[in-house]
Design a protein around this motif. Structure first.
Motif, PDB file in Angstrom:
ATOM      1  N   GLY A  74     -11.810  12.625   9.062  1.00 13.34           N
ATOM      2  CA  GLY A  74     -11.270  11.863  10.176  1.00 13.34           C
ATOM      3  C   GLY A  74      -9.841  11.450   9.892  1.00 13.34           C
ATOM      4  N   ARG A  75      -9.312  10.644  10.786  1.00 16.73           N
ATOM      5  CA  ARG A  75      -7.961  10.101  10.594  1.00 16.73           C
ATOM      6  C   ARG A  75      -8.024   8.610  10.816  1.00 16.73           C
ATOM      7  NH1 ARG A  75      -3.371  12.994  10.667  1.00 16.73           N
ATOM      8  NH2 ARG A  75      -2.144  11.543  11.909  1.00 16.73           N
ATOM      9  N   ILE A  76      -7.323   7.892   9.968  1.00 20.91           N
ATOM     10  CA  ILE A  76      -7.260   6.438  10.121  1.00 20.91           C
ATOM     11  C   ILE A  76      -5.799   6.120  10.396  1.00 20.91           C
ATOM     12  CG2 ILE A  76      -7.618   4.221   8.975  1.00 20.91           C
ATOM     13  CD1 ILE A  76      -9.776   5.646   7.224  1.00 20.91           C
ATOM     14  N   ARG A  77      -5.510   5.677  11.637  1.00 24.19           N
ATOM     15  CA  ARG A  77      -4.118   5.470  12.033  1.00 24.19           C
ATOM     16  C   ARG A  77      -3.413   4.497  11.094  1.00 24.19           C
ATOM     17  NH1 ARG A  77      -2.789   1.541  15.025  1.00 24.19           N
ATOM     18  NH2 ARG A  77      -4.892   1.446  15.857  1.00 24.19           N
ATOM     19  N   ASP A  78      -2.287   4.925  10.571  1.00 23.32           N
ATOM     20  CA  ASP A  78      -1.440   4.092   9.702  1.00 23.32           C
ATOM     21  C   ASP A  78      -2.014   3.853   8.306  1.00 23.32           C
ATOM     22  OD1 ASP A  78       0.942   3.829  10.879  1.00 23.32           O
ATOM     23  OD2 ASP A  78       0.670   1.788  11.589  1.00 23.32           O
ATOM     24  N   LYS A  79      -3.090   4.560   7.971  1.00 21.65           N
ATOM     25  CA  LYS A  79      -3.662   4.410   6.626  1.00 21.65           C
ATOM     26  C   LYS A  79      -2.635   4.766   5.560  1.00 21.65           C
ATOM     27  CE  LYS A  79      -6.768   7.519   4.825  1.00 21.65           C
ATOM     28  NZ  LYS A  79      -6.483   7.966   3.446  1.00 21.65           N
ATOM     29  N   GLY A  80      -1.860   5.831   5.822  1.00 21.03           N
ATOM     30  CA  GLY A  80      -0.869   6.273   4.834  1.00 21.03           C
ATOM     31  C   GLY A  80       0.122   5.175   4.510  1.00 21.03           C
ATOM     32  N   ARG A  81       0.608   4.516   5.569  1.00 23.53           N
ATOM     33  CA  ARG A  81       1.574   3.426   5.352  1.00 23.53           C
ATOM     34  C   ARG A  81       0.916   2.275   4.586  1.00 23.53           C
ATOM     35  NH1 ARG A  81       2.818  -1.271   8.078  1.00 23.53           N
ATOM     36  NH2 ARG A  81       1.290  -0.772   9.666  1.00 23.53           N
ATOM     37  N   CYS A  82      -0.282   1.885   5.036  1.00 27.74           N
ATOM     38  CA  CYS A  82      -0.968   0.766   4.373  1.00 27.74           C
ATOM     39  C   CYS A  82      -1.210   1.080   2.902  1.00 27.74           C
ATOM     40  CB  CYS A  82      -2.299   0.473   5.065  1.00 27.74           C
ATOM     41  SG  CYS A  82      -2.124  -0.182   6.729  1.00 27.74           S
ATOM     42  N   ASN A  83      -1.753   2.268   2.613  1.00 29.26           N
ATOM     43  CA  ASN A  83      -2.102   2.585   1.228  1.00 29.26           C
ATOM     44  C   ASN A  83      -0.866   2.684   0.337  1.00 29.26           C
ATOM     45  OD1 ASN A  83      -4.732   2.557   1.972  1.00 29.26           O
ATOM     46  ND2 ASN A  83      -5.138   4.729   1.597  1.00 29.26           N
ATOM     47  N   ASN A  84       0.217   3.226   0.894  1.00 29.39           N
ATOM     48  CA  ASN A  84       1.453   3.330   0.116  1.00 29.39           C
ATOM     49  C   ASN A  84       1.970   1.939  -0.245  1.00 29.39           C
ATOM     50  OD1 ASN A  84       3.841   4.537  -1.005  1.00 29.39           O
ATOM     51  ND2 ASN A  84       4.922   4.043   0.892  1.00 29.39           N
ATOM     52  N   LEU A  85       2.034   1.054   0.758  1.00 30.73           N
ATOM     53  CA  LEU A  85       2.638  -0.263   0.517  1.00 30.73           C
ATOM     54  C   LEU A  85       1.718  -1.163  -0.309  1.00 30.73           C
ATOM     55  CD1 LEU A  85       4.345  -0.742   4.013  1.00 30.73           C
ATOM     56  CD2 LEU A  85       5.368   0.122   1.886  1.00 30.73           C
ATOM     57  N   ILE A  86       0.411  -1.038  -0.100  1.00 27.78           N
ATOM     58  CA  ILE A  86      -0.538  -1.819  -0.918  1.00 27.78           C
ATOM     59  C   ILE A  86      -0.458  -1.342  -2.374  1.00 27.78           C
ATOM     60  CG2 ILE A  86      -2.993  -2.262  -1.378  1.00 27.78           C
ATOM     61  CD1 ILE A  86      -3.411  -1.922   1.738  1.00 27.78           C
ATOM     62  N   SER A  87      -0.480  -0.017  -2.566  1.00 29.29           N
ATOM     63  CA  SER A  87      -0.416   0.536  -3.931  1.00 29.29           C
ATOM     64  C   SER A  87       0.864   0.095  -4.621  1.00 29.29           C
ATOM     65  CB  SER A  87      -0.463   2.065  -3.899  1.00 29.29           C
ATOM     66  OG  SER A  87      -1.709   2.509  -3.412  1.00 29.29           O
ATOM     67  N   ALA A  88       1.996   0.159  -3.904  1.00 32.90           N
ATOM     68  CA  ALA A  88       3.280  -0.215  -4.509  1.00 32.90           C
ATOM     69  C   ALA A  88       3.240  -1.656  -5.004  1.00 32.90           C
ATOM     70  CB  ALA A  88       4.404  -0.020  -3.487  1.00 32.90           C
ATOM     71  N   ALA A  89       2.736  -2.562  -4.160  1.00 35.64           N
ATOM     72  CA  ALA A  89       2.692  -3.980  -4.552  1.00 35.64           C
ATOM     73  C   ALA A  89       1.779  -4.177  -5.765  1.00 35.64           C
ATOM     74  CB  ALA A  89       2.210  -4.829  -3.374  1.00 35.64           C
ATOM     75  N   LEU A  90       0.658  -3.466  -5.794  1.00 38.40           N
ATOM     76  CA  LEU A  90      -0.288  -3.662  -6.901  1.00 38.40           C
ATOM     77  C   LEU A  90       0.210  -2.985  -8.179  1.00 38.40           C
ATOM     78  CD1 LEU A  90      -3.660  -3.415  -4.942  1.00 38.40           C
ATOM     79  CD2 LEU A  90      -2.361  -5.452  -5.600  1.00 38.40           C
ATOM     80  N   PHE A  91       0.848  -1.824  -8.064  1.00 40.07           N
ATOM     81  CA  PHE A  91       1.443  -1.200  -9.255  1.00 40.07           C
ATOM     82  C   PHE A  91       2.525  -2.112  -9.846  1.00 40.07           C
ATOM     83  CE2 PHE A  91       0.271   3.307  -7.690  1.00 40.07           C
ATOM     84  CZ  PHE A  91      -0.753   3.415  -8.607  1.00 40.07           C
ATOM     85  N   GLU A  92       3.347  -2.700  -8.969  1.00 42.90           N
ATOM     86  CA  GLU A  92       4.400  -3.608  -9.457  1.00 42.90           C
ATOM     87  C   GLU A  92       3.795  -4.775 -10.217  1.00 42.90           C
ATOM     88  OE1 GLU A  92       7.348  -5.129  -6.665  1.00 42.90           O
ATOM     89  OE2 GLU A  92       7.745  -3.067  -6.017  1.00 42.90           O
ATOM     90  N   LEU A  93       2.740  -5.349  -9.643  1.00 40.13           N
ATOM     91  CA  LEU A  93       2.064  -6.466 -10.302  1.00 40.13           C
ATOM     92  C   LEU A  93       1.516  -6.030 -11.667  1.00 40.13           C
ATOM     93  CD1 LEU A  93       0.555  -9.251 -10.411  1.00 40.13           C
ATOM     94  CD2 LEU A  93      -1.314  -8.119  -9.197  1.00 40.13           C
ATOM     95  N   LEU A  94       0.867  -4.868 -11.696  1.00 37.99           N
ATOM     96  CA  LEU A  94       0.268  -4.397 -12.953  1.00 37.99           C
ATOM     97  C   LEU A  94       1.337  -4.150 -14.009  1.00 37.99           C
ATOM     98  CD1 LEU A  94      -2.463  -2.122 -11.382  1.00 37.99           C
ATOM     99  CD2 LEU A  94      -2.878  -4.127 -12.828  1.00 37.99           C
ATOM    100  N   GLU A  95       2.461  -3.580 -13.606  1.00 37.25           N
ATOM    101  CA  GLU A  95       3.567  -3.362 -14.557  1.00 37.25           C
ATOM    102  C   GLU A  95       3.995  -4.693 -15.176  1.00 37.25           C
ATOM    103  OE1 GLU A  95       5.356  -0.825 -15.760  1.00 37.25           O
ATOM    104  OE2 GLU A  95       4.657   0.875 -14.572  1.00 37.25           O
ATOM    105  N   ARG A  96       4.124  -5.704 -14.337  1.00 35.19           N
ATOM    106  CA  ARG A  96       4.541  -7.018 -14.837  1.00 35.19           C
ATOM    107  C   ARG A  96       3.525  -7.558 -15.822  1.00 35.19           C
ATOM    108  NH1 ARG A  96       8.468  -8.379 -11.360  1.00 35.19           N
ATOM    109  NH2 ARG A  96       8.804 -10.459 -12.158  1.00 35.19           N
ATOM    110  N   GLU A  97       2.269  -7.161 -15.633  1.00 29.60           N
ATOM    111  CA  GLU A  97       1.186  -7.647 -16.493  1.00 29.60           C
ATOM    112  C   GLU A  97       0.925  -6.712 -17.664  1.00 29.60           C
ATOM    113  OE1 GLU A  97      -0.203 -10.424 -16.472  1.00 29.60           O
ATOM    114  OE2 GLU A  97      -0.123 -11.293 -14.481  1.00 29.60           O
ATOM    115  N   GLY A  98       1.835  -5.774 -17.889  1.00 29.44           N
ATOM    116  CA  GLY A  98       1.738  -4.949 -19.093  1.00 29.44           C
ATOM    117  C   GLY A  98       0.905  -3.695 -18.950  1.00 29.44           C
TER     118      GLY A  98
END
Ligand code: TMP
Length: 339
Positions: free
Chosen positions: A43-67
């Protein structure tokens, strides 16, 4: 080559496309396409790509800060991030805090029952085989990764669980379980790769237990787009507080590494102190563990390197747990990473 001729498509998966940017980095493009049950449901989930990209970016940034070292470099657009090229380790790591999905089914547990300590599972990343569950013996027999790499991967996965569980609580979400993928960078370092999103995690609303993840698609629950937007909104709202609360430490600093025996290892000294305290009337003491503190003066403090030093030399990961904090100057900036 793409339409603009500037980058090479390396791989198109079910939810993402990986491009070679031609400058030593890759670009990951997140699609709206959704699949489940080994691609049988589409199927397709409208705007999933944008959501997953921006959510992943924020969480990767947080994880980097946490080592936790990740492949994330920077966000390129709403749907694209720049990453470090990785040779993916073909082992998917799932960490679970609450019974759900295949664990609930396999062990006959009711969905929603907490599992403690967290359960870590390994799966062989193979679409053709339907990602079968494996263990460390299979990893060795199939030559998927070295023992040292798997030790590192498992330690990082549990650390990701600690960091994300706390962060999701800031978003009024419960982190039920999630799947991670790791890879080898060109210098051989193990980095967290792939994505961290409602596609790869189960997030339940902390107040209502409403599912705000891909289970809404898998199980035809409706409101899929709203769920992904909801998670993005909450993560975006919390991200500035994560940045403010956990500044990266640069310049001279002191690392304090606290080492204790693992809870599963008998600690006779701790038991003796506990008994003595109780004998003196301190009945409120319900547990004592005796450990040691190692103080490192550092010219430059990288949480990742302190974690590595702790794991490789200071602590014995087989029988000991460690946590550390990095303190700069007066100690006003403190960085604590439970492992
Ligand atoms: P499971 O309960 O279906 O085994 O899923 C465990 C976690 O892994 C859950 O958070 C969803 C995630 N997951 C993926 O990211 N990809 C997959 O293919 C599957 C089956 C699960």
């Amino acid at each position: 080559m793409t339409g603009d001729g500037s980058r090479n498509k390396l791989h198109e998966g079910k939810a993402k496309i990986v491009w070679d940017a031609g400058d030593g980095t890759y670009v990951v493009e997140f699609k709206d396409d959704a699949t489940a049950f080994d691609g049988k449901k589409r199927g397709r989930i409208r705007d999933k790509g944008r959501c997953n990209n921006l959510i992943s970016a924020a969480l990767f940034e947080l994880l980097e800060r946490e080592g936790v070292p990740t492949h994330y470099v920077r966000t390129l657009s709403d749907r694209e991030m720049v990453v470090v090229p990785l040779e993916i380790v073909m082992v998917e790591v799932v960490v679970r805090n609450v019974a759900a999905g295949s664990l609930a089914k396999r062990l006959g547990l009711e969905e929603g029952v907490p599992v403690a300590p967290p359960v870590l599972e390994l799966y062989y990343k193979s679409d053709a085989l339907g990602d079968p569950m494996i263990n460390r013996y299979h990893v060795r027999a199939l030559g998927l990764a070295s023992d040292e790499e798997m030790d590192r991967i498992e330690a990082l996965a549990l650390r990701v669980n600690d960091v994300l569980s706390r962060a999701m609580a800031d978003c009024d979400l419960r982190l039920i379980d999630f799947k991670l993928e790791f890879g080898r960078a060109r210098d051989g370092r193990i980095l967290l790769g792939d994505e961290i999103s409602p596609d790869t995690c189960r997030f339940w609303d902390a107040a209502t237990n409403e599912k705000l993840d891909k289970d809404r698609f898998r199980r035809d629950l409706g409101g899929v787009e709203d769920a992904y937007e909801q998670v993005l909104r909450r993560v975006t709202a919390a991200a500035p507080t994560w940045r403010a609360a956990r500044p990266a430490v640069s310049g001279p600093a002191q690392a304090r590494v606290y080492i204790t025996l693992k809870k599963t290892v008998l600690d006779p000294q701790g038991a003796a102190v506990e008994n003595a305290l109780k004998a003196l009337g301190y009945g409120e003491v319900s547990g004592v563990r005796v450990g040691k503190v190692i103080i490192l003066d550092l010219a430059e403090a990288s949480p990742e390197r302190v974690e590595e030093m702790s794991r490789r030399l200071l602590a014995n990961p087989v029988i000991e747990d460690f946590t550390f904090e990095i303190v700069r100057g007066t100690g006003a900036r403190s960085h604590s990473v439970p492992v």
